[in-house]
Write a protein that holds these residues in place. Structure first.
Motif: not given
Length: 349
Positions: A4-16, A254-258
């Motif tokens: 959702t949104g651009t890859p560079g601003t993906a949300s934490h839920s996307d990272a998970k 963790f996922q967002h930081a990664a």
């Protein structure tokens, strides 16, 4: 999967969500891994031997072979790196013993390094857990709070001549001879470093006896120093880029930081091969058990990940000046930028 949104601003839920998607790429191919070891170790040994033979016979032009040899040594380190994550082979023991043997060539004590590197992965981007397995990075506020001597030391540490000149030599030749950072963490780090030291000393002594001290050093030192510098450079640009992520522990995920605290260092194909695809670092941090040869497949199947944290070689050169984390702007800045943004002198230019 789409974000959702651009890859560079993906949300934490996307990272998970990405961590679940990446599960499909984790299984290693043992035969492929053996092949990768062979095509890396055999050329390295051959180039080392040819360079040594040339020097022993007075043909110092042979030292040019140390350049590709250093490239293969970098790749050996990347294989050792995958062993540390348990991703090169399916079995833990095979990974560990392969990593220990390669560690003799890379001057890196495997078990000690694996432990510090695991801490790095578990704490990347966490402002409250800095200090082990990463490049020391201060916030603007922390830097301002230092004494003049403290600021001078930090500026010296972050100077390119130290970071990419003296630093790599010190790290791989000197610092790794003791379990720095884990000196009081039990017997295992000491066993790892001292056993590796002994395993390095025995073949080194034999080679010096066979060919002499000067020819040995003339070949080994440039290979080690070039490979060490390349390794430190890669590690630096994987996390020290402008739009990286840092946050305090209360806000750290963790996922967002990664995903956002690790770069996609988009290198030419030949450099991707020699560096074991480690430039696809954001994917590696999201799922560190993916074998290095499967990382490009992730980008092929999920092209939206290509733009996340992407930096080119030209971009990476500008990363050298980024030395402080700006807590307000949420990005890395140079000393000059920090002075301009904060409106007060940090130190003499």
């Amino acid at each position: 999967m789409t974000s959702t949104g651009t890859p560079g601003t993906a949300s934490h839920s996307d990272a998970k969500a990405w961590t679940r998607v990446l599960t499909a790429y984790r299984k290693p191919d043992n035969w492929r891994s053996v092949f990768e070891i062979v095509v890396t170790a055999v050329p390295f040994v051959a180039l080392w031997a040819l360079a040594a033979l040339a020097v022993v016979n007075g043909h110092y032009w042979g030292l040019i072979l140390t350049i590709p040899a250093a490239g293969f040594l970098v790749r050996l380190f990347m294989l050792q790196h995958d062993c540390g994550h348990g991703s090169l082979f399916a079995g833990r023991r095979v990974n560990d013993w392969t990593g220990r043997v390669i560690g003799v060539l890379t001057f890196t004590p495997y078990d000690y390094w694996r432990r510090t590197h695991a801490i790095h992965h578990a704490t990347t981007g966490n402002l409250d857990k800095r200090g082990i397995g990463d490049v020391d990075t201060l916030t603007v506020g922390e830097y301002r709070a230092l004494s003049d001597w403290g600021r001078a030391k930090y500026r010296l540490y972050r100077h390119p001549a130290i970071m990419f000149g003296f630093g790599p030599a010190w790290l791989f030749i000197c610092q790794y001879r003791l379990p720095v950072g884990l000196m009081r963490a039990g017997l295992s780090p000491w066993t790892s470093t001292l056993a590796t030291n002994l395993a390095i000393a025995i073949p080194a002594a034999l080679l010096i006896w066979l060919m002499g001290l000067w020819p040995f050093l003339a070949v080994q030192l440039p290979i080690t120093l070039m490979a060490a510098t390349a390794g430190v450079w890669l590690f630096y640009v994987q996390h020290q880029f402008e739009e990286t992520h840092w946050s305090e522990a209360a806000d750290w995920k963790f996922q967002h930081a990664a995903l956002h605290g690790s770069s996609h260092y988009d290198l030419p194909a030949v450099l991707r091969w020699f560096t074991g695809n480690i430039g696809i670092h954001h994917v590696h941090h999201l799922s560190s058990t993916i074998p290095f040869y499967r990382l490009p497949k992730v980008l092929d199947a999920h092209p939206e990940l290509r733009a996340v944290g992407r930096i080119t070689i030209r971009d990476s050169l500008r990363c050298v000046k980024l030395v402080l984390w700006d807590e307000t702007a949420k990005r890395l800045v140079s000393f000059k930028e920090a002075r301009a943004q904060q409106g007060a002198p940090l130190a003499a230019a």
